[in-house]
Design a protein around this motif. Structure first.
Motif, short mmCIF file in Angstrom:
data_model
loop_
_atom_site.label_atom_id
_atom_site.label_comp_id
_atom_site.label_asym_id
_atom_site.label_seq_id
_atom_site.Cartn_x
_atom_site.Cartn_y
_atom_site.Cartn_z
N UNK A 34 0.83 -1.22 0.00
CA UNK A 34 0.00 0.00 0.00
C UNK A 34 0.86 1.26 0.00
N UNK A 35 2.06 1.14 0.59
CA UNK A 35 2.94 2.31 0.71
C UNK A 35 3.49 2.76 -0.64
N UNK A 36 3.44 1.84 -1.61
CA UNK A 36 3.94 2.17 -2.95
C UNK A 36 2.80 2.23 -3.97
N UNK A 37 1.59 1.98 -3.48
CA UNK A 37 0.47 1.90 -4.42
C UNK A 37 -0.22 3.24 -4.62
N UNK A 38 -1.49 3.16 -5.01
CA UNK A 38 -2.20 4.41 -5.31
C UNK A 38 -2.71 5.04 -4.02
N UNK A 39 -2.86 6.33 -4.06
CA UNK A 39 -3.27 7.10 -2.89
C UNK A 39 -4.62 6.64 -2.31
N UNK A 40 -5.66 6.35 -3.15
CA UNK A 40 -6.96 5.96 -2.56
C UNK A 40 -6.86 4.71 -1.67
N UNK A 42 -4.26 3.67 0.03
CA UNK A 42 -3.56 4.07 1.25
C UNK A 42 -4.47 4.93 2.12
N UNK A 43 -5.26 5.77 1.46
CA UNK A 43 -6.21 6.61 2.19
C UNK A 43 -7.19 5.77 3.00
N UNK A 44 -7.66 4.69 2.38
CA UNK A 44 -8.62 3.82 3.09
C UNK A 44 -7.98 3.25 4.35
N UNK A 45 -6.69 2.91 4.23
CA UNK A 45 -5.99 2.33 5.39
C UNK A 45 -5.83 3.36 6.51
N UNK A 46 -5.80 4.63 6.14
CA UNK A 46 -5.54 5.69 7.14
C UNK A 46 -6.80 6.36 7.65
N UNK A 47 -7.88 6.21 6.91
CA UNK A 47 -9.12 6.95 7.19
C UNK A 47 -9.60 6.73 8.63
N UNK A 80 7.09 7.57 2.94
CA UNK A 80 6.62 8.68 3.79
C UNK A 80 5.92 9.74 2.92
N UNK A 81 6.47 9.99 1.74
CA UNK A 81 5.83 10.96 0.82
C UNK A 81 4.41 10.49 0.47
N UNK A 82 4.28 9.19 0.18
CA UNK A 82 2.97 8.65 -0.19
C UNK A 82 1.99 8.70 0.99
N UNK A 83 2.49 8.44 2.19
CA UNK A 83 1.62 8.51 3.38
C UNK A 83 1.11 9.94 3.57
N UNK A 84 2.03 10.89 3.46
CA UNK A 84 1.66 12.30 3.67
C UNK A 84 0.65 12.74 2.62
N UNK A 85 0.88 12.33 1.38
CA UNK A 85 -0.04 12.70 0.29
C UNK A 85 -1.43 12.12 0.57
N UNK A 86 -1.46 10.85 0.98
CA UNK A 86 -2.75 10.19 1.24
C UNK A 86 -3.47 10.89 2.40
#
Ligand SMILES: NC(=O)c1ccc[n+]([C@@H]2O[C@H](COP(=O)([O-])OP(=O)(O)OC[C@H]3O[C@@H](n4cnc5c(N)ncnc54)[C@H](OP(=O)(O)O)[C@@H]3O)[C@@H](O)[C@H]2O)c1
Length: 288
Positions: A34-40, A42-47, A80-86
């Protein structure tokens, strides 16, 4: 709290997850893909999570080939960039309120003593990785509290560093590295876990902390302390060129180090359970 964690299967991750669960928090790991995948995704994982703990990072003590360097860099900086973006793309009400992230004392230049205010940074590969890793977090909005721990060498019964050293030391073949004068900033795993829990549960400000034991020791002092604890001699000296044969340029991780102050953490009220190398090794070796 509902806590999400990257690097949850790692050495420190497993310890933090176990302690958080013991304290009644709901914890789940964010899968590496998920850390290298698409933002949506990763967003679901963080929501709707309360806190994100960020520990992902490929091992740094390995030969720094072009491919390995890319893996080491991307596993910290790109993830970390992808996490922040998500997080930023989530509606404000569904974002985590806090991010607690690992970093490393390798950000600092060797041969000097550093508080968190130092910007005398390492200019090599490690310095570049750690600077960029921390920099990615600066894109988070101020409403999300960000706590960064710059870790020293973590010691515990399951730590690879200690596991790799025990056999030669038990056989009386242990020794200092080079002159042994280089600093050896260490920290007991229990203090790492306590610091991450303290930040997760209590801290409400953006902070950067050096996470090393208050006692500053050299590699020689560490060597003597370990030998003493095991009741074995440690007459040998491991020549830097031998480490270079094994690790190439990454051998500098073992032959050089900055000295680091953890005064800010002490002044902030954090209590170390293992403030000295003696207390740290006594606890680990008696369990080993
Ligand atoms: N241990 C130390 O002495 C020390 C010192 C200074 C800094 N740190 C930092 O603290 C963090 C945790 O350290 P640790 O000792 O627990 O490390 P670890 O046992 O090697 O675990 C790190 C975790 O990072 C994830 N990971 C590995 N390769 C990856 C890749 N290519 N892409 C994305 N994720 C990857 C894995 O998580 P999953 O398998 O769960 O996906 C792994 O479990 C690391 O970032 C490390 O740099 C540790």
């Amino acid at each position: 709290m509902n806590i999400k964690i990257t690097g949850s299967n790692g050495y420190i991750g497993q310890l933090i997850v176990a302690e958080l669960k013991k304290k009644g928090h709901t914890v789940s790991g964010i899968k590496r893909n998920l850390l290298y995948g698409t933002s949506p995704d990763l967003q679901e994982a963080l929501r709707n999570s309360d806190v994100l703990i960020n520990l992902a990072g490929a091992p740094i003590l390995q030969r720094w080939t072009t491919d390995n360097k890319e893996i080491i860099y991307n596993s910290r900086v790109v993830t970390t960039r992808n996490l922040v973006k998500a997080i930023i793309e989530l509606p404000e009400s569904e974002r985590p309120g806090k991010v607690v992230s690992a970093s490393a004392i390798g950000i600092y230049k060797s041969g000097f003593t550093h508080t968190e205010e130092s910007n005398n940074f390492d200019e090599g590969f490690v310095g570049d990785v750690v600077k960029d890793w921390e920099h990615e977090l600066t894109a988070l909005p101020n409403s999300i509290k960000t706590i960064i721990f710059r870790l020293g060498v973590v010691f515990g019964k399951e730590a690879k560093t200690i596991k790799n050293m025990l056999l030669p030391f038990k056989l009386g073949l242990g020794g200092k590295i080079g002159s042994g004068e280089q600093p050896f900033p260490f920290i007991h795993e229990k203090d790492v876990v306590d610091a991450f829990l303290w930040a997760t549960e209590k801290l409400q400000k953006n902070e950067i902390f050096n996470l090393t034991a208050p006692e500053n020791i050299s590699n020689k002092e560490f060597t003597n302390s370990l030998a003493q604890q095991l009741n074995r001699p440690a007459f040998f000296t491991i020549p830097p060129f031998a480490l270079k044969l094994v690790y190439g340029k990454a051998a500098t991780l073992l032959t050089q180090s900055p000295e680091v102050s953890s005064k800010k953490l002490l002044d902030s009220g954090f209590k170390f359970k293992y403030p000295t190398i003696r207390a740290t090794l006594q606890n680990i070796i008696s369990k080993a």
